[in-house]
Design a protein around this motif. Structure first.
Motif, mmCIF file in Angstrom:
data_model
loop_
_atom_site.group_PDB
_atom_site.id
_atom_site.type_symbol
_atom_site.label_atom_id
_atom_site.label_comp_id
_atom_site.label_asym_id
_atom_site.label_seq_id
_atom_site.Cartn_x
_atom_site.Cartn_y
_atom_site.Cartn_z
ATOM 1 N N ARG A 49 -7.565 -1.083 -3.761
ATOM 2 C CA ARG A 49 -6.578 -0.200 -3.159
ATOM 3 C C ARG A 49 -6.271 -0.632 -1.729
ATOM 4 O O ARG A 49 -5.654 0.085 -0.954
ATOM 5 N N ARG B 24 6.048 4.086 0.775
ATOM 6 C CA ARG B 24 4.633 3.889 0.446
ATOM 7 C C ARG B 24 3.831 5.193 0.551
ATOM 8 O O ARG B 24 2.625 5.218 0.373
ATOM 9 N N ARG B 25 4.533 6.284 0.846
ATOM 10 C CA ARG B 25 3.828 7.586 0.958
ATOM 11 C C ARG B 25 3.524 8.129 -0.427
ATOM 12 O O ARG B 25 4.178 7.768 -1.406
ATOM 13 N N ASP B 26 2.540 9.016 -0.503
ATOM 14 C CA ASP B 26 2.100 9.449 -1.836
ATOM 15 C C ASP B 26 3.023 10.464 -2.507
ATOM 16 O O ASP B 26 3.303 10.368 -3.697
ATOM 17 N N ARG C 115 -5.401 17.734 -5.524
ATOM 18 C CA ARG C 115 -5.920 18.499 -4.380
ATOM 19 C C ARG C 115 -4.799 19.267 -3.668
ATOM 20 O O ARG C 115 -4.943 20.451 -3.357
HETATM 21 P P1 ATP Z 1 -4.913 16.501 4.926
HETATM 22 O O1 ATP Z 1 -5.045 16.431 6.415
HETATM 23 O O2 ATP Z 1 -5.087 17.837 4.344
HETATM 24 O O3 ATP Z 1 -5.703 15.455 4.199
HETATM 25 P P2 ATP Z 1 -2.452 15.062 5.152
HETATM 26 O O4 ATP Z 1 -1.211 15.008 4.336
HETATM 27 O O5 ATP Z 1 -2.276 15.231 6.625
HETATM 28 O O6 ATP Z 1 -3.369 16.190 4.566
HETATM 29 P P3 ATP Z 1 -3.794 12.596 5.619
HETATM 30 O O7 ATP Z 1 -4.831 12.011 4.776
HETATM 31 O O8 ATP Z 1 -4.104 12.953 7.028
HETATM 32 O O9 ATP Z 1 -3.244 13.798 4.790
HETATM 33 O O10 ATP Z 1 -2.550 11.613 5.604
HETATM 34 C C1 ATP Z 1 -1.410 11.749 6.442
HETATM 35 C C2 ATP Z 1 -0.191 11.227 5.723
HETATM 36 O O11 ATP Z 1 -0.401 9.843 5.343
HETATM 37 C C3 ATP Z 1 0.099 11.928 4.410
HETATM 38 O O12 ATP Z 1 0.868 13.081 4.619
HETATM 39 C C4 ATP Z 1 0.825 10.852 3.619
HETATM 40 O O13 ATP Z 1 2.158 10.740 4.047
HETATM 41 C C5 ATP Z 1 0.128 9.584 4.055
HETATM 42 N N1 ATP Z 1 -0.990 9.213 3.166
HETATM 43 C C6 ATP Z 1 -2.316 9.462 3.327
HETATM 44 N N2 ATP Z 1 -3.041 8.937 2.358
HETATM 45 C C7 ATP Z 1 -2.185 8.315 1.531
HETATM 46 C C8 ATP Z 1 -2.336 7.554 0.320
HETATM 47 N N3 ATP Z 1 -3.523 7.364 -0.228
HETATM 48 N N4 ATP Z 1 -1.214 7.046 -0.222
HETATM 49 C C9 ATP Z 1 -0.005 7.235 0.341
HETATM 50 N N5 ATP Z 1 0.197 7.941 1.439
HETATM 51 C C10 ATP Z 1 -0.869 8.475 2.058
#
Ligand code: ATP
Length: 476
Positions: A108, A123-125, A180
């Motif tokens: 990954r 590339r965002r999830d 989640r």
């Molecule tokens: P939380 O803080 O509850 O985990 P979050 O959305 O802020 O929620 P982060 O892990 O801080 O999650 O990630 C920030 C941003 O980065 C996400 O909103 C997403 O856009 C991107 N992101 C994080 N992890 C991934 C991933 N595995 N694949 C794609 N995008 C991701």
């Protein structure tokens, strides 16, 4: 949910954002707030981490911003990740260059290249995590939402920006993240996205156990944790990441007698306890309280389905489960073990006549965790028969009252027998031997059974009396 540009600007009113605009202008770079921070503005959720994407070098931007803000700013650079953090008073902002990612099948870790904002949003999830707000002066507060993330936020939908098979296969952690978010936010996972999770579930094997445990902890900490476990089960991930829990499913029936489905019962208990407390480890205890049941399941012609000793078998399974899932092997695990091991005790008590002696023993074994144990047991009553349920709850109230009365009188919680093994050896001139152990536990039993009070003198006299029967004589 909808905010005008002016309203949205209000969320970026701190001095630091003006300084970002000015610095971006000077360096000729585009800057955007992205991801969770932007999403949480619309959801009115508190959010601490602010991520800023810079079309160019995130590190250069952070360093220039640090200079502009002066001595109150603290800049940390993470060269390996190509990121930098700026702390200014109570605000922390992470700067990262916009990137394009390409993935290989077995990892990954992507190959990363510099990219545009669009590349970065691709590339965002999930669409709701791909919203961006421009921080450059002339477009300050403009929302860039290429995937209808706002509509999905309004409709409470989790959907990937690109073809879900690509998004999930690239980084299978996103499957766990999707479930989640659905649990934390009470959102639905869009159908194609969910079908894709089911198709790609085997890819979870390239994800580290620690990452999976992080997501499970976040699911457990959600207001209604069962949502996540039902989804994990429906897409087939559960049996891959947590086979012991998946095994609890199903109902067997013989001669018209069926037992309850232990998986769904467990989830009910979990949701019940989640209404009472945020404590993550009591939630883990609820999730695991019946984990020994599949192993202990027997058919007994007279009694029907039985699960004798499932609490002890479950207690023994916990260290292996924690080790395998990379959960902490410390006092948190011990606590969960204790709760699982003891969870039948208040129930047995409440079914029977509640005697002082049984309550004292329970208090002795549970110590300071007695209140948590009682809460877990109350959450465990999932009977649909209201009369039966009320009977149990009333009896638990009686147990709780007795616990309070005895605690005041006998101070049993964290109780140590008032006479130590050494004192016994000294009194009778003994070396360590089984008589010493026998005397010590007979004193403990006498106190717990209420034969003598929890006091030194009474215990000493009782010891002499017992010793005499064992033909032991005090040396003084
Ligand atoms: P939380 O803080 O509850 O985990 P979050 O959305 O802020 O929620 P982060 O892990 O801080 O999650 O990630 C920030 C941003 O980065 C996400 O909103 C997403 O856009 C991107 N992101 C994080 N992890 C991934 C991933 N595995 N694949 C794609 N995008 C991701």
């Amino acid at each position: 949910m909808q905010l005008t540009k002016e309203e949205l600007k209000g969320y970026f009113s701190d001095d630091i954002f003006a300084a970002i605009s000015e610095t971006a202008e000077k360096l000729g770079l585009e800057c955007y707030a992205v991801g969770g921070y932007v999403r949480d503005i619309f959801l009115k959720r508190p959010s601490k981490d602010i991520d800023v994407v810079v079309v160019g070098s995130g590190i250069a931007m952070a360093q220039a911003l640090g200079k502009r803000l002066g001595r109150h700013a603290h800049v940390s650079v993470f060269k390996n990740f190509g990121t930098a953090q700026v702390k200014y008073h109570k605000i922390e902002i992470e700067f990262v260059g916009a990137r394009r990612e390409s993935y290989q099948r077995d990892s990954r870790k992507p190959i990363v290249e510099n990219g545009t904002l669009e590349d970065d949003q691709n590339r965002r999830d999930f669409t709701i995590n791909a919203l961006a707000v421009c921080l450059n002066a002339e477009r300050f507060g403009e929302l860039i939402d290429p995937f209808n993330g706002m509509e999905n936020l309004k409709d409470k939908i989790i959907r990937t920006p690109l073809d879900p098979d690509i998004t999930f296969s690239d980084d299978p952690l996103r499957m766990m993240r999707g479930i989640r978010f659905a649990t934390q936010l009470n959102f639905q996972i869009e159908e194609e996205t969910f079908e894709s999770i089911a198709r790609n579930k085997e890819r979870i094997e390239i994800i580290s156990k620690e990452r999976i445990a992080d997501e499970l902890n976040k699911i457990l900490a959600s207001p209604v944790p069962s949502i996540g476990f039902v989804l994990l089960d429906q897409c087939g991930l559960l049996s891959l990441i947590f086979p012991e829990l998946a095994n609890m499913q199903g109902v067997d029936s013989r001669n018209g007698k069926a037992h309850k489905d232990n998986f769904y019962h467990t989830l009910e208990v979990l949701d019940n306890i989640a209404k009472h407390t945020d404590n993550l480890w009591i939630r883990w205890s609820a999730l695991l309280h019946d984990i020994g049941k599949p192993v202990c399941k027997r058919w007994e012609p007279k009694a029907g389905w039985t699960f004798h000793n499932h609490n002890f078998v479950g207690e023994k399974m916990i260290p292996n489960i924690f080790r395998k899932m990379k959960l902490p092997m410390n006092e948190k695990m011990k606590y969960v073990q204790k709760m699982v091991g003891l969870h039948m005790r208040p129930i047995v008590l409440a079914e029977d006549i509640v005697t002082d002696s049984a309550v004292r023993r329970l208090l002795f074994d549970a110590g300071d965790d007695i209140d948590d144990l009682m809460s877990l047991c109350e959450a465990d009553i999932t009977s649909k028969n209201e009369i039966r349920k009320q009977k149990f709850l009333d009896n638990f109230q009686l147990v709780r009252q007795k616990l309070r009365d005895l605690e005041e009188k006998d101070r049993i919680r964290n109780f140590q027998p008032p006479i130590s093994g050494e004192e016994i050896m000294e009194a009778f001139g003994l070396r360590p031997c089984k008589e010493v152990g026998a005397l010590k536990s007979s004193i403990k039993d006498a106190i717990l059974d209420g034969v003598i009070p929890n006091e030194y003198e009474a215990a000493y006299n009782y010891m002499i009396e017992k010793a005499e029967k064992m033909k032991l004589k005090p040396i003084k």
